[in-house]
Design an enzyme around this catalytic site. Structure first.
Site, PDB file in Angstrom:
ATOM      1  N   GLU A 126     -17.168 -29.411  -0.237  1.00 30.00           N
ATOM      2  CA  GLU A 126     -16.645 -28.244  -0.957  1.00 30.00           C
ATOM      3  C   GLU A 126     -17.764 -27.471  -1.656  1.00 30.00           C
ATOM      4  O   GLU A 126     -18.661 -28.052  -2.270  1.00 30.00           O
ATOM      5  CB  GLU A 126     -15.638 -28.733  -2.002  1.00 30.00           C
ATOM      6  CG  GLU A 126     -15.092 -27.645  -2.914  1.00 30.00           C
ATOM      7  CD  GLU A 126     -14.318 -28.206  -4.101  1.00 30.00           C
ATOM      8  OE1 GLU A 126     -13.416 -27.506  -4.588  1.00 30.00           O
ATOM      9  OE2 GLU A 126     -14.621 -29.336  -4.546  1.00 30.00           O
ATOM     10  N   LYS A 168      -7.794 -22.943  -1.630  1.00 27.56           N
ATOM     11  CA  LYS A 168      -7.431 -24.114  -2.424  1.00 27.56           C
ATOM     12  C   LYS A 168      -6.261 -23.803  -3.359  1.00 27.56           C
ATOM     13  O   LYS A 168      -6.289 -22.853  -4.136  1.00 27.56           O
ATOM     14  CB  LYS A 168      -8.651 -24.566  -3.231  1.00 27.56           C
ATOM     15  CG  LYS A 168      -8.483 -25.852  -4.003  1.00 27.56           C
ATOM     16  CD  LYS A 168      -9.816 -26.189  -4.687  1.00 27.56           C
ATOM     17  CE  LYS A 168      -9.751 -27.451  -5.503  1.00 27.56           C
ATOM     18  NZ  LYS A 168     -11.047 -27.701  -6.202  1.00 27.56           N
ATOM     19  N   CYS A 209     -10.557 -31.180  -2.426  1.00 23.54           N
ATOM     20  CA  CYS A 209     -10.928 -31.833  -3.678  1.00 23.54           C
ATOM     21  C   CYS A 209      -9.737 -32.146  -4.588  1.00 23.54           C
ATOM     22  O   CYS A 209      -8.980 -33.070  -4.333  1.00 23.54           O
ATOM     23  CB  CYS A 209     -11.982 -30.985  -4.391  1.00 23.54           C
ATOM     24  SG  CYS A 209     -12.947 -31.897  -5.636  1.00 23.54           S
TER      25      CYS A 209
END
Length: 268
Positions: free
Chosen positions: A40, A116, A156
């Site tokens: 990421e 995200k 994440c």
């Protein structure tokens, strides 16, 4: 399905241009794999919040172009980790910045993007600087035998929200790919939650973390591949390294058939 996880280490003294060149060369070195995964926010710095606005770019910007070329040269599907994407805001009050993953085909075409959904920072960091994604993404990754494998995308902090993975499962995912900039002080959560997502959804979990120290944050490394039974098939340490593994994707539907826990779900 042959997969390479590039657990990249970087510090504050490496320019984005130099890092991009180095990463592209690392991707080219993985020719022969079906899927290559990066961490990421490796171009912008996972915890280098103050530089994000300056380093933001479009999904066809310089970093994306370098990744597309590397994917094409290596003939791999490339999950490019994520960038700070700059685009027109999608709603009132939007910032026009997202933490966005890019997936390139072996021909170098951008075939999927994922913004995200869960932003880390408890009101600071990502929530104060970036907009939240809204769309779930499952992409079919071609493999050497001529078939494809449905891969669900997340990033994440998403790992802490099991409902996201259940929805990806419902959309047909058999593999979850999770790039991250997960710090060392919470790395036990990283490995544990990856195994949990694999067990509860009977999916393979591919987790590619960051190594090194940047912006005064030591990264946790410990990238791993977990099969649908929860067994860790491969794991990295703290330093930069490449994990290469052959995953038996036929084992996932077979495990679901012989241990059909998912058919016993009662709640939506």
């Amino acid at each position: 399905m042959k997969v390479a996880l590039i657990q990249l280490a970087y510090g504050d003294d490496e320019s984005v241009a130099a890092r991009t060149t180095r990463v592209a060369d690392l991707v080219r070195a993985q020719a022969g794999h079906d899927l290559v995964v990066l961490p990421e926010l490796w171009p912008a710095g996972g915890f280098d919040y103050t530089a994000w606005d300056e380093r933001a770019e479009a999904v066809d910007g310089p970093v994306a172009q370098a990744l597309a070329a590397a994917a094409r040269d290596a003939r791999v599907t490339l999950h490019g980790g994520s960038i700070v994407e700059r685009a027109e805001p999608t709603g009132a009050g939007g910032r026009g910045l997202w933490n966005t993953s890019l997936v390139f085909s072996p021909e170098g075409e951008l075939v999927a993007t994922y913004r995200k959904i869960h932003r880390f920072g408890f009101g600071e960091g990502e929530p104060s600087l970036m907009d939240a994604g809204e769309e779930l993404v499952v992409v079919d990754v071609p493999v050497a035998d001529g078939g494809t494998v449905p891969v669900g995308l997340s990033t994440c902090y998403d790992l802490r929200f099991p409902e996201l993975y259940r929805r990806l499962l419902e959309r047909g995912a058999e593999v979850f790919v999770i790039p991250a900039a997960w710090p060392r002080k919470r790395v036990a959560h990283w490995t544990l939650l990856g195994q949990a997502r694999a067990v509860e959804d009977q999916c393979v979990v591919i987790q590619c973390n960051t190594a090194g120290t940047h912006a005064r944050h030591e990264m946790g490394g410990h990238s791993q591949v977990v099969d649908a039974t929860g067994k860790v098939l491969a794991a990295a340490g703290l330093d930069e390294e490449v994990l290469s593994i052959d995953i038996d994707t036929a084992a996932t539907p077979e495990w679901r058939r012989t241990f059909p826990v998912l058919t016993d779900r009662r709640l939506p």
